[in-house]
Structures are given as C-alpha cells and as structure tokens.
Write a protein that holds these residues in place. Structure first.
Motif, PDB file in Angstrom:
ATOM      1  N   GLU A   1      -1.371   7.067  -9.510  1.00 17.84           N
ATOM      2  CA  GLU A   1      -1.641   7.725  -8.222  1.00 17.84           C
ATOM      3  C   GLU A   1      -0.401   7.795  -7.336  1.00 17.84           C
ATOM      4  OE1 GLU A   1      -2.018   3.350  -7.470  1.00 17.84           O
ATOM      5  OE2 GLU A   1      -2.513   4.666  -9.127  1.00 17.84           O
ATOM      6  N   VAL A   2       0.612   7.008  -7.657  1.00 14.88           N
ATOM      7  CA  VAL A   2       1.838   6.965  -6.854  1.00 14.88           C
ATOM      8  C   VAL A   2       2.623   8.260  -7.063  1.00 14.88           C
ATOM      9  CG1 VAL A   2       4.081   5.801  -6.656  1.00 14.88           C
ATOM     10  CG2 VAL A   2       1.977   4.462  -6.801  1.00 14.88           C
ATOM     11  N   GLU A   3       3.200   8.761  -5.977  1.00 18.79           N
ATOM     12  CA  GLU A   3       3.990   9.988  -6.037  1.00 18.79           C
ATOM     13  C   GLU A   3       5.467   9.689  -5.831  1.00 18.79           C
ATOM     14  OE1 GLU A   3       2.582  13.101  -3.534  1.00 18.79           O
ATOM     15  OE2 GLU A   3       0.536  12.938  -4.305  1.00 18.79           O
ATOM     16  N   LEU A   4       6.291  10.450  -6.527  1.00 18.26           N
ATOM     17  CA  LEU A   4       7.744  10.342  -6.419  1.00 18.26           C
ATOM     18  C   LEU A   4       8.280  11.685  -5.941  1.00 18.26           C
ATOM     19  CD1 LEU A   4      10.406   8.826  -6.828  1.00 18.26           C
ATOM     20  CD2 LEU A   4      10.326   9.512  -9.249  1.00 18.26           C
ATOM     21  N   THR A   5       8.984  11.651  -4.814  1.00 17.92           N
ATOM     22  CA  THR A   5       9.500  12.861  -4.178  1.00 17.92           C
ATOM     23  C   THR A   5      11.022  12.826  -4.167  1.00 17.92           C
ATOM     24  OG1 THR A   5       7.539  13.035  -2.787  1.00 17.92           O
ATOM     25  CG2 THR A   5       9.520  14.182  -2.023  1.00 17.92           C
ATOM     26  N   LEU A   6      11.636  13.936  -4.517  1.00 20.68           N
ATOM     27  CA  LEU A   6      13.092  14.074  -4.497  1.00 20.68           C
ATOM     28  C   LEU A   6      13.526  14.698  -3.179  1.00 20.68           C
ATOM     29  CD1 LEU A   6      15.815  13.864  -6.012  1.00 20.68           C
ATOM     30  CD2 LEU A   6      15.377  16.190  -6.849  1.00 20.68           C
ATOM     31  N   LEU A   7      14.396  14.007  -2.462  1.00 20.50           N
ATOM     32  CA  LEU A   7      14.935  14.506  -1.192  1.00 20.50           C
ATOM     33  C   LEU A   7      16.041  15.516  -1.469  1.00 20.50           C
ATOM     34  CD1 LEU A   7      15.249  14.408   1.904  1.00 20.50           C
ATOM     35  CD2 LEU A   7      16.800  12.459   1.561  1.00 20.50           C
TER      36      LEU A   7
ATOM     37  N   GLY B   1       0.770  -1.233   0.000  1.00 18.26           N
ATOM     38  CA  GLY B   1       0.000   0.000   0.000  1.00 18.26           C
ATOM     39  C   GLY B   1       0.804   1.288   0.000  1.00 18.26           C
ATOM     40  N   VAL B   2       2.036   1.240  -0.502  1.00 15.93           N
ATOM     41  CA  VAL B   2       2.851   2.454  -0.564  1.00 15.93           C
ATOM     42  C   VAL B   2       2.316   3.371  -1.659  1.00 15.93           C
ATOM     43  CG1 VAL B   2       5.154   3.370  -1.091  1.00 15.93           C
ATOM     44  CG2 VAL B   2       4.905   1.376   0.407  1.00 15.93           C
ATOM     45  N   GLY B   3       2.137   4.629  -1.313  1.00 15.86           N
ATOM     46  CA  GLY B   3       1.651   5.620  -2.265  1.00 15.86           C
ATOM     47  C   GLY B   3       2.647   6.718  -2.571  1.00 15.86           C
TER      48      GLY B   3
END
Length: 160
Positions: free
Chosen positions: A65-71, A36-38
């Motif tokens: 629907e999945v999001e990709l975030t850059l740290l 269930g990782v989004g």
C-alpha cells in the motif's frame, strides 16, 4: 504528494556510501509500521537518493500500500523523465516554472520539506546543500511541522 496519508522525504549526500543502506531500510520500516507513513518522496540525483528509493522498494514487498514518488525539480516538458520501475508517481512542485534552472533542486527540496510530515536525512558535510536543507527543516521543525530522523555516519553498526 498525497493529502490523505503521512509523507516522508529523504535528503542526503550524493556520494553516500552503501554502508548506510541497512540504516535507511530500518528507518523506512519504522516510518511505515510505527509512524504511519504511506508515501515516500525521493529525488534522483545521487547515491543517497538511489539507496533511499531501493529501501522503499524493498519495503513495498511487505507493505504494497506504500507509495513511492519521484521528485522532479525540472519541468517535465523541458527535461522529460520516465517514471522509473518501482515508482508510483512523479511530482513536480507548483510554481517551479519561475525558479532559475540552477536553483531548481534546492527550491524543489524546500517545497517538499515544507509539505511533508517526516524527513530522513544523511547530511553532515558542512556547506552542502543537503546539510543546509536539514538545517532549514530544523528551523521549520521548531514550529512542530516536521519530524527529522538523522542517520548518523558514526553509529551505522546499530542497524547491522
């Protein structure tokens, strides 16, 4: 970082080989469909990070629907970064302004480990920051806070 969905962070060696890509892709898919990782959070300072981002981008084709975030370990005003193609957002951890420049990547990584549900790791080289972070997460995991998946460099054929 989203407070409403399960999140996953990646940590691995900057010189990770392309041969781990099938394993990364399989784990990203499993984390989405079974766990269930989004939202996935990834850095951008090595080969592992680029492979992890590629796997999430590929999975987003089936799971939009999945999001990709850059740290971002460095303040965006001091080291500007444009949001790369395929990323949904940038994340600069709170309080990082007080961290010395040379410790910023380690501190940002620890912050994220402390705030996510899952960690996908490819870290086996003794004395590396990646391995140290996995060991930190394992200690944190003893309190039941994070689930760690390690990609084993000796068992990659299971994913091909």
């Amino acid at each position: 970082m989203s407070a409403t969905c399960k999140t996953c962070f990646f940590i691995g060696h900057r010189d990770a080989p392309d041969t781990i890509y099938p394993a990364l892709l399989a784990e990203v898919e499993r984390h989405i469909t079974e766990l269930g990782v989004g939202e996935f959070i990834v850095g951008h300072y090595g080969r592992f990070d680029s492979l992890a981002a590629r796997a999430v981008k590929e999975s987003k084709a089936w799971h939009p629907e999945v999001e990709l975030t850059l740290l971002l370990p460095y303040h965006p005003a001091k080291k500007p970064v444009q949001k790369p193609e395929g990323f949904d957002s940038l994340f600069y951890p709170p309080g990082m302004e007080k961290v010395p420049y040379r410790a910023a990547i380690v501190a940002a990584n620890r912050y994220v480990v402390d705030h996510v549900d899952y960690l996908i790791a490819y870290a086996w080289q003794p004395g590396s920051n990646a391995k140290d972070l996995v060991e930190y997460a394992e200690r944190y995991n003893k309190r039941g806070k994070i689930v760690i998946t390690k990609i084993d460099r000796f068992r990659l054929n299971e994913y091909n």
